[in-house]
Every structure is written in C-alpha cells, then in structure tokens.
Scaffold this active site. Sequence first.
Site, PDB file in Angstrom:
ATOM      1  N   THR A   6      -4.541   5.651   7.307  1.00  0.00           N
ATOM      2  CA  THR A   6      -5.579   4.600   6.369  1.00  0.00           C
ATOM      3  C   THR A   6      -5.203   3.274   6.964  1.00  0.00           C
ATOM      4  O   THR A   6      -5.456   2.440   6.340  1.00  0.00           O
ATOM      5  CB  THR A   6      -5.759   4.866   5.129  1.00  0.00           C
ATOM      6  OG1 THR A   6      -4.206   4.844   4.626  1.00  0.00           O
ATOM      7  CG2 THR A   6      -6.010   6.242   4.743  1.00  0.00           C
ATOM      8  N   SER A   7      -4.202   3.049   7.962  1.00  0.00           N
ATOM      9  CA  SER A   7      -3.711   1.924   8.307  1.00  0.00           C
ATOM     10  C   SER A   7      -4.307   1.285   9.731  1.00  0.00           C
ATOM     11  O   SER A   7      -5.311   0.455   9.534  1.00  0.00           O
ATOM     12  CB  SER A   7      -2.238   2.044   8.642  1.00  0.00           C
ATOM     13  OG  SER A   7      -1.750   0.721   8.674  1.00  0.00           O
ATOM     14  N   ARG A   8      -3.843   1.716  10.831  1.00  0.00           N
ATOM     15  CA  ARG A   8      -4.590   0.987  11.925  1.00  0.00           C
ATOM     16  C   ARG A   8      -4.682   2.326  12.917  1.00  0.00           C
ATOM     17  O   ARG A   8      -3.645   2.954  13.097  1.00  0.00           O
ATOM     18  CB  ARG A   8      -3.695   0.011  12.514  1.00  0.00           C
ATOM     19  CG  ARG A   8      -3.746  -1.413  11.566  1.00  0.00           C
ATOM     20  CD  ARG A   8      -5.365  -1.775  11.919  1.00  0.00           C
ATOM     21  NE  ARG A   8      -5.386  -3.281  11.303  1.00  0.00           N
ATOM     22  CZ  ARG A   8      -5.794  -3.386   9.770  1.00  0.00           C
ATOM     23  NH1 ARG A   8      -5.854  -2.362   9.148  1.00  0.00           N
ATOM     24  NH2 ARG A   8      -5.826  -4.634   9.250  1.00  0.00           N
ATOM     25  N   ILE A  36       0.861  -1.075  -0.089  1.00  0.00           N
ATOM     26  CA  ILE A  36      -0.070   0.033   0.042  1.00  0.00           C
ATOM     27  C   ILE A  36       0.891   1.402  -0.014  1.00  0.00           C
ATOM     28  O   ILE A  36       0.709   2.247  -0.824  1.00  0.00           O
ATOM     29  CB  ILE A  36      -0.870   0.020   1.265  1.00  0.00           C
ATOM     30  CG1 ILE A  36      -1.886  -1.113   1.171  1.00  0.00           C
ATOM     31  CG2 ILE A  36      -1.712   1.225   1.231  1.00  0.00           C
ATOM     32  CD1 ILE A  36      -2.738  -1.297   2.427  1.00  0.00           C
ATOM     33  N   HIS A  53     -13.300   3.530   7.948  1.00  0.00           N
ATOM     34  CA  HIS A  53     -12.412   2.356   7.502  1.00  0.00           C
ATOM     35  C   HIS A  53     -13.087   1.751   6.307  1.00  0.00           C
ATOM     36  O   HIS A  53     -13.524   0.616   5.953  1.00  0.00           O
ATOM     37  CB  HIS A  53     -12.795   1.078   8.658  1.00  0.00           C
ATOM     38  CG  HIS A  53     -11.403   0.414   8.523  1.00  0.00           C
ATOM     39  ND1 HIS A  53     -10.876  -0.041   9.728  1.00  0.00           N
ATOM     40  CD2 HIS A  53     -10.679  -0.189   7.546  1.00  0.00           C
ATOM     41  CE1 HIS A  53      -9.533  -0.737   9.428  1.00  0.00           C
ATOM     42  NE2 HIS A  53      -9.545  -0.809   8.203  1.00  0.00           N
ATOM     43  N   GLN A  54     -13.303   2.538   5.176  1.00  0.00           N
ATOM     44  CA  GLN A  54     -13.727   2.322   3.992  1.00  0.00           C
ATOM     45  C   GLN A  54     -12.587   2.070   3.008  1.00  0.00           C
ATOM     46  O   GLN A  54     -12.781   2.217   1.565  1.00  0.00           O
ATOM     47  CB  GLN A  54     -14.949   3.066   3.459  1.00  0.00           C
ATOM     48  CG  GLN A  54     -14.348   4.696   3.158  1.00  0.00           C
ATOM     49  CD  GLN A  54     -15.742   5.568   2.744  1.00  0.00           C
ATOM     50  OE1 GLN A  54     -16.399   5.977   3.505  1.00  0.00           O
ATOM     51  NE2 GLN A  54     -15.489   5.807   1.613  1.00  0.00           N
ATOM     52  N   GLU A  83     -11.923   2.017  17.283  1.00  0.00           N
ATOM     53  CA  GLU A  83     -13.240   1.990  16.524  1.00  0.00           C
ATOM     54  C   GLU A  83     -13.948   0.535  16.453  1.00  0.00           C
ATOM     55  O   GLU A  83     -15.001   0.571  15.925  1.00  0.00           O
ATOM     56  CB  GLU A  83     -12.543   2.141  14.802  1.00  0.00           C
ATOM     57  CG  GLU A  83     -11.629   0.841  14.745  1.00  0.00           C
ATOM     58  CD  GLU A  83     -11.340   0.867  13.207  1.00  0.00           C
ATOM     59  OE1 GLU A  83     -11.374  -0.007  12.257  1.00  0.00           O
ATOM     60  OE2 GLU A  83     -10.548   1.820  12.874  1.00  0.00           O
ATOM     61  N   PHE A  93     -10.376   0.395   1.946  1.00  0.00           N
ATOM     62  CA  PHE A  93     -10.383  -0.998   1.333  1.00  0.00           C
ATOM     63  C   PHE A  93     -11.629  -1.447   0.436  1.00  0.00           C
ATOM     64  O   PHE A  93     -11.514  -2.232  -0.549  1.00  0.00           O
ATOM     65  CB  PHE A  93     -10.304  -2.087   2.208  1.00  0.00           C
ATOM     66  CG  PHE A  93     -11.670  -2.588   2.634  1.00  0.00           C
ATOM     67  CD1 PHE A  93     -12.474  -3.771   2.261  1.00  0.00           C
ATOM     68  CD2 PHE A  93     -12.121  -2.057   3.854  1.00  0.00           C
ATOM     69  CE1 PHE A  93     -13.621  -3.811   2.895  1.00  0.00           C
ATOM     70  CE2 PHE A  93     -13.332  -2.192   4.664  1.00  0.00           C
ATOM     71  CZ  PHE A  93     -14.149  -3.179   3.904  1.00  0.00           C
ATOM     72  N   ASP A 148      -9.093   7.143   8.228  1.00  0.00           N
ATOM     73  CA  ASP A 148     -10.047   6.095   7.885  1.00  0.00           C
ATOM     74  C   ASP A 148     -10.116   5.082   8.945  1.00  0.00           C
ATOM     75  O   ASP A 148     -11.084   4.330   9.030  1.00  0.00           O
ATOM     76  CB  ASP A 148      -9.646   5.661   6.492  1.00  0.00           C
ATOM     77  CG  ASP A 148     -10.739   4.461   6.030  1.00  0.00           C
ATOM     78  OD1 ASP A 148     -11.828   4.813   5.892  1.00  0.00           O
ATOM     79  OD2 ASP A 148     -10.182   3.599   5.623  1.00  0.00           O
TER      80      ASP A 148
END
Length: 335
Positions: A238-240, A161, A301-302, A269, A304, A264
């Site tokens: 956008t990872s964790r 990524i 978390h979208q 979460e 992906f 994200d």
Amino acid sequence: MRSADASRIAFFSSKRYDQEMFEPLAQASKLHIDFKEPRLDQTTAPLAAGAKHVCVFVNDEVNTSVVEQLASLGVEHIALRCAGYNNVDIESCRAAGIRVSHVPTYSPEAVAEHAMALILTLNRKMHKAYNRVKEGNFALQGLLGFTMHGKTIGIIGTGNIGKAFVRIALGFGCKVLCFDPYPDPSIISPNCQYVELSELFAKSDIISLHCPLMPQTQHIINTDSIAQMKPGVMVINTSRGGLIDTAALIKGLKSKHIGFVGLDVYEMESELFFRDRSCEVIQDDLFQRLSTFHNVLITGHQGFFTIEAVTEIANTTLANILNLNQGQPVAARFL
C-alpha cells in the site's frame, strides 16, 4: 522569468472530490485554485503559467525538465498533497529556487487499515463470497482461509503508517517482525521485534510494505527476495508500486511460491490509476496478466481515501501555501 500570482494555485491531476474538499478552504483563505484534470508532465507544465504555486499528487511527473519549465513560468513552490515525494526531483527544485512542501502525516491509520482490509479480503475471500451469495450460491468450497491469530507478519518500514499497521497486527494476535534502517524503540515488545531483512523474508507468513520509494528500496521485492520467502507467502503493498518488480511477482505467483498478493499501488500506475478506463483496452500487458490471478486483489490507490485523511491533506497543503506566502517556516513540511 514571468511574474506569478501568490494567491493562484495550479492544481494538477484534479478530481471532483479534490474540488469539493479544497475549494471551500481556498475561498476562505482568499486563494484561487485553477483545477486541471491532466497530470503534470513535460507537455502540461505550461498550464501553470501565472501561478506561484503548483499542487501535485503521487503520479504527477516533476523531473528536471518539468522543474525548469515551472521555474521559467515564475513558479516558486511545489505543494505535494501527499507524503511521498519520489516523483519530484528535489535537487533540481533547489537549484531552480523552487520550494517543495508535502503532507508528512495524514491519518496513517487510513492506509494501515486498508492494508489489513486487503489481507482479510484475500484470506477469507470476501470478494468471492459476496459475488457467490448475490447469485444465490452458498457453497463454501474454495473459500477456505486461515486464522490470523498466531501468524507472523513482516512489516518493512515503520514510519507513521508502518507503526499504525503494527498496532493493528498486534491486535489480531499476530507476531510482528519489522525492518527499518531507523528502528523505533517505542514499538518493540515481546511480540514485535526488529530483525534483518533476510530473517523477515524467511519467517513471515505475510509481508506488508510501508517504506518510501527511493534508490535503496526500488524493487525491494524481486526474484532474489521472493526466493527467500516462505512458500505460500502473502505480499501486501500500500506504499509505492516501484517497491515491487512486477515481472518477478508474476513469476512467483505462477510458481505458487507466492500464495496471495494485495496491491493498492502498481509500478506503472501513472498510466492507469485515478481514471475510468472501463471502456478502454488496457495496453499494459503486465497489469493485465497480474489481474488474471484468482489470488491477487488490486485496488486503485485508495488506501488514503477516507474523509479524515482527505480533510487533513487539504488543510495541511493549503496551510503550507499560506505559510510560504507569509514567509513563515513550516517545520518538516518543507523539504
């Protein structure tokens, strides 16, 4: 230990789109999926009774206690339908004789493109402009952005990524600084160099996180690292969620040292994301505070969530299950 059906999969944190994607593929492979809406944790683990395989996602909890319960039910395989496995106690799984598989690569461009979408939206204030025009307001005051060309983007983590994001950033004419314990020589160029983390923090106009969550990266964005950053820096994750100390991030926003934040993912979460909570009072005070800032953009978390990525996730996850049933190795997909 109870006997388990090799064709049966206990599928936790199920959503309608999961069923639409996985069910036809499972039927074609003569696999039976028990779709379960709750996420996997200590209280829901008994729902896996009778299944040889358990399929989990990013916010399912697979700690020692859960692993022991799954082993007692006869579960032999935990199939992650994602790349990261920070939510799984791998050592406990090994001790219990449970195999663990994941999806190491699924359209890395999907997450990389979402990271750039967050950057562009924050910078050019697309979300605000959209709402204004819908109301007949065409004023430009408050919508001033900056030109991406020539800016320095720091990228922490250059796996699949991260490398996809490097290509996008270079396409915008940005200078790229990378940090990764295992540098990839293939991406080094006059405009893309590896540097120490302190230099990346000090020189980057935008910092984007693409590294896995592990003890070494937990809260890699914290009070000390934020102090090293440029005033007005943009931080993208956008990872964790656990890569960022949320309380430190809020302090950085309040002091205006951090100029923009695009998320994200979020540290807590698992209690919020992937559900409709529009009619609830959200109890997470840190999240509520974070969402009040005009210069913070949060998505659920979208990153992906593209047709290509979800299709690849489903195909790889079920291939892992079939290969385990048939006693075939699946290279790096098994941990």
